[in-house]
Write a protein that holds these residues in place. Structure first.
Motif, mmCIF file in Angstrom:
data_model
loop_
_atom_site.group_PDB
_atom_site.id
_atom_site.type_symbol
_atom_site.label_atom_id
_atom_site.label_comp_id
_atom_site.label_asym_id
_atom_site.label_seq_id
_atom_site.Cartn_x
_atom_site.Cartn_y
_atom_site.Cartn_z
ATOM 1 N N VAL A 54 -0.686 -4.262 -5.517
ATOM 2 C CA VAL A 54 -0.243 -2.892 -5.228
ATOM 3 C C VAL A 54 -1.438 -1.875 -5.200
ATOM 4 O O VAL A 54 -2.107 -1.850 -6.186
ATOM 5 C CB VAL A 54 0.719 -2.214 -6.170
ATOM 6 N N VAL A 55 -1.338 -1.326 -4.237
ATOM 7 C CA VAL A 55 -2.636 0.014 -4.134
ATOM 8 C C VAL A 55 -1.851 1.203 -3.869
ATOM 9 O O VAL A 55 -0.880 1.437 -3.156
ATOM 10 C CB VAL A 55 -3.371 -0.335 -2.776
ATOM 11 N N MET A 56 -2.120 2.263 -4.736
ATOM 12 C CA MET A 56 -1.431 3.570 -4.520
ATOM 13 C C MET A 56 -2.488 4.741 -4.455
ATOM 14 O O MET A 56 -3.673 4.476 -4.734
ATOM 15 C CB MET A 56 -0.776 3.952 -6.110
ATOM 16 N N VAL A 57 -2.161 5.532 -3.551
ATOM 17 C CA VAL A 57 -3.252 6.550 -3.087
ATOM 18 C C VAL A 57 -3.073 7.785 -4.038
ATOM 19 O O VAL A 57 -1.934 8.201 -4.464
ATOM 20 C CB VAL A 57 -2.643 7.196 -1.397
ATOM 21 N N LYS A 58 -4.093 7.985 -4.712
ATOM 22 C CA LYS A 58 -4.410 9.129 -5.420
ATOM 23 C C LYS A 58 -3.868 10.214 -5.171
ATOM 24 O O LYS A 58 -3.953 10.928 -4.013
ATOM 25 C CB LYS A 58 -5.594 9.388 -6.001
ATOM 26 N N ALA A 116 -6.431 4.413 -4.975
ATOM 27 C CA ALA A 116 -7.281 4.691 -3.778
ATOM 28 C C ALA A 116 -7.614 6.115 -3.765
ATOM 29 O O ALA A 116 -6.431 6.971 -4.168
ATOM 30 C CB ALA A 116 -6.522 4.176 -2.528
ATOM 31 N N ASN A 117 -8.716 6.587 -3.212
ATOM 32 C CA ASN A 117 -8.984 7.840 -2.922
ATOM 33 C C ASN A 117 -8.128 8.539 -2.121
ATOM 34 O O ASN A 117 -7.709 9.767 -2.180
ATOM 35 C CB ASN A 117 -10.328 8.099 -2.544
ATOM 36 N N LEU A 123 1.070 -1.239 0.074
ATOM 37 C CA LEU A 123 0.089 0.092 0.286
ATOM 38 C C LEU A 123 0.974 1.167 -0.021
ATOM 39 O O LEU A 123 1.741 1.324 0.936
ATOM 40 C CB LEU A 123 -0.907 -0.001 1.284
ATOM 41 N N VAL A 124 0.854 2.022 -0.945
ATOM 42 C CA VAL A 124 1.906 2.949 -1.327
ATOM 43 C C VAL A 124 1.165 4.333 -1.023
ATOM 44 O O VAL A 124 0.181 4.956 -1.626
ATOM 45 C CB VAL A 124 2.339 3.011 -2.714
ATOM 46 N N ARG A 153 -8.571 0.092 3.338
ATOM 47 C CA ARG A 153 -9.850 -0.773 2.952
ATOM 48 C C ARG A 153 -9.621 -1.748 1.862
ATOM 49 O O ARG A 153 -9.713 -2.899 1.974
ATOM 50 C CB ARG A 153 -10.944 0.239 2.858
ATOM 51 N N ARG A 154 -8.805 -1.368 0.848
ATOM 52 C CA ARG A 154 -8.659 -2.282 -0.259
ATOM 53 C C ARG A 154 -7.435 -3.360 0.208
ATOM 54 O O ARG A 154 -7.717 -4.157 -0.382
ATOM 55 C CB ARG A 154 -8.084 -1.230 -1.283
#
Length: 533
Positions: A197-201, A244-245, A178-179, A252-253
């Motif tokens: 991989v999840v990245m925050v917008k 991710a927002n 999670l970045v 959560r993701r």
């Protein structure tokens, strides 16, 4: 099984004195632990918060299932060095969607989360724990990569981080990243080698080289978002699997990814009644002498950590300086080896070796409760074969395949450290109590050895021995060994997985045993090495 009785008088002055001394030690360790929570200090923490970002432990808390524990590992890494206590990283094991996961979170309020040599060691240790115990890994990423002034100590060994990630994936132990911010240079390969991989917008920035370096290398003008922003990686490069927002959405993701793993433990679950000990674990505070040369009965410790204080002792009349036997902790069967009077003789080595073999036959994990000054020395014991007998026990420890957990209750000196599964013998977990010490030998003994050698050298050369210089040397050596044998010094160098309050021992053991049972639990099936009987 026999229910252990307590031999401790909790109303005695001695008990009160020992309890007070242990509480003082715990307070000292707690004060150092507090420094790890402070991050880079108030101003850097404020700047981080002003950007709308969460701190690493806040991210972890939101990631974990409600009201579940987090076993933090190596919190005193880098203690006493030029680097921040905790080594700019939080690592540990927590429960996410019912799955025990290895969790790493960078500390961005300290030099932007850059990694120094102790950060690297701490991360590699977490990867080793994940590999040995078959755990998924979750990386909470926000790091500027290597702390460049220390690159000489980081660059070469750091490649193991990425190698371990690919091996984890090959072993079907998913790695999730999670970045939340920067993942620069070598740090970009953390999401690059993750399974998910999840990245925050508008927050995550992942690139091998930032805009300044790109301009210097190629002359190209670019900005962070175009070069390595989350939306670019989600739409074009494909590096981001989820956009991710915000941080909460990313967490959560991440939880949903774990929920979709269909995770199943490969080892058996608890099989015994997980009853609380009959004797109060609070009483562990008054059990351990401040003078570690003074013996204590380890069965008083066992009675306060095992289920129902039940213990089936093995060979109670033979090799009595080593207590061995069977019990359970939180329902998980274990075999226990505990030092009773510090010194390991030949009988203790034989007894310990046989017990380790028996536990391997029945796939029973082993708990080593250390309080040892080592194997016995002297002409009589050398003639009786203490070397080969000690080697036999070390052989058994080395080749045992069931999970090992080690707790240093007091002293861990000399080759006794090896026979009782010290760090170099790869226990799944090793924890120290605040009072514990470990070294090749005590400071007084080591200084005395050096003094004897110096006297003999002077006599051989016909020189007068300098008593004043010898006294000064002995004093300096004793102080050095004392300092280097203390629990915080050892923990700083990751020679343990943390210093724990003795009252937490049962809980920590239960967590570790549960974690170990994510992987198959099996003893040696094809024999040990040669035992020199």
């Amino acid at each position: 099984m026999t229910v252990l009785r307590s031999t401790i008088d909790t109303n005695s002055d001695d008990y009160a004195s020992l309890r007070a001394a242990m509480l003082d030690k715990i307070a000292e360790i707690d004060a150092e632990h507090a420094k790890t929570i402070d991050g880079g200090g108030p101003s850097y923490v404020k700047r981080h918060r002003d950007r709308g970002k969460l701190l690493p432990r806040e991210r972890i808390q939101l990631l974990l299932d409600p009201d579940t524990p987090f076993l933090e590992l190596s919190p005193l890494a880098a203690w006493g060095t030029q680097f921040h206590v905790g080594a700019s990283m939080v690592t540990g094991i927590g429960i996410v969607e019912g799955v025990e996961c290895a969790i790493m979170s960078h500390e961005p309020s300290i030099k932007g989360g850059t990694q120094n040599p102790y950060t690297l060691k701490k991360g590699l240790r977490l990867q080793q724990i994940a590999a040995e115990n078959g755990l998924p890994t979750i990386n909470l990423v926000e790091s500027g990569g290597a702390d460049l002034p220390t690159q000489a100590d980081i660059f070469t060994p750091a490649g193991a981080t990425f190698r371990n990630m690919t091996r984890a994936s090959a072993a079907h132990r998913p790695v999730i990243s999670l970045v939340f911010g920067n993942a620069t240079a070598g740090g970009a390969y953390v999401p690059g080698m993750s399974d998910y991989v999840v990245m925050v917008k508008e927050r995550a920035k992942v690139f091998l080289a930032g805009p300044p370096l790109v301009k210097m290398a190629t002359g190209e003008e670019s900005d962070d978002e175009t070069l390595g922003g989350a939306e670019m990686h989600a739409r074009y490069s494909g590096l981001a699997d989820y956009l991710a927002n915000d941080e909460i959405d990313a967490i959560r993701r991440g939880r949903q990814i774990i929920a979709n793993l269909n995770w199943r433990k490969a080892g058996p679950g608890p099989s015994r009644p997980a009853e609380e000990p009959l004797h109060d674990p609070e009483e562990l505070l008054g059990l351990i002498p401040t003078d570690l040369k003074r013996p204590f009965d380890p069965k008083d410790v066992i009675a306060r950590i095992v289920d129902g204080s039940r213990f089936d002792e093995f060979k109670p009349l033979y090799g009595s300086s080593l207590v061995t036997g069977w019990a359970s902790v939180h329902g998980y069967p274990i075999g226990i080896l505990a030092n009773a009077r510090g010194i390991l003789f030949s009988q203790e080595a034989h007894k310990g070796s046989q017990f380790i073999q028996l536990c391997n036959q029945t796939d029973t994990p082993l708990l080593f409760l250390q309080n040892t000054t080592g194997f016995m020395v002297g002409a009589e014991y050398e003639r009786d074969g203490i070397i080969k007998h000690g080697a036999m026990m070390i052989n058994a420890v080395s080749n045992s395949r069931v999970p090992h957990i080690t707790i240093n209750m007091g002293s861990s000196y000399g080759a006794g450290t090896y026979g009782m599964c010290g760090r170099s013998y790869d226990p799944r977990f090793l924890f120290n109590w605040p009072n514990s010490k470990s070294a090749v030998m005590g400071g007084e003994q080591l200084a005395g050895v050096l003094s004897i050698v110096a006297r003999q050298a002077a006599a051989a050369k016909g020189l007068e021995f300098d008593e004043a210089a010898d006294a000064a040397m002995r004093k300096n050596i004793e102080e050095q060994i004392e300092r280097e044998s203390l629990a915080p010094f050892l923990s700083a160098r990751l020679f343990d997985d943390g210093i724990i309050d003795p009252r937490d021992t049962r809980t920590v053991l239960g967590l570790c045993l549960s974690v170990a049972h994510n992987a198959p639990v099996a003893g040696v099936k094809d024999g040990f090495g040669v035992f020199r009987m």
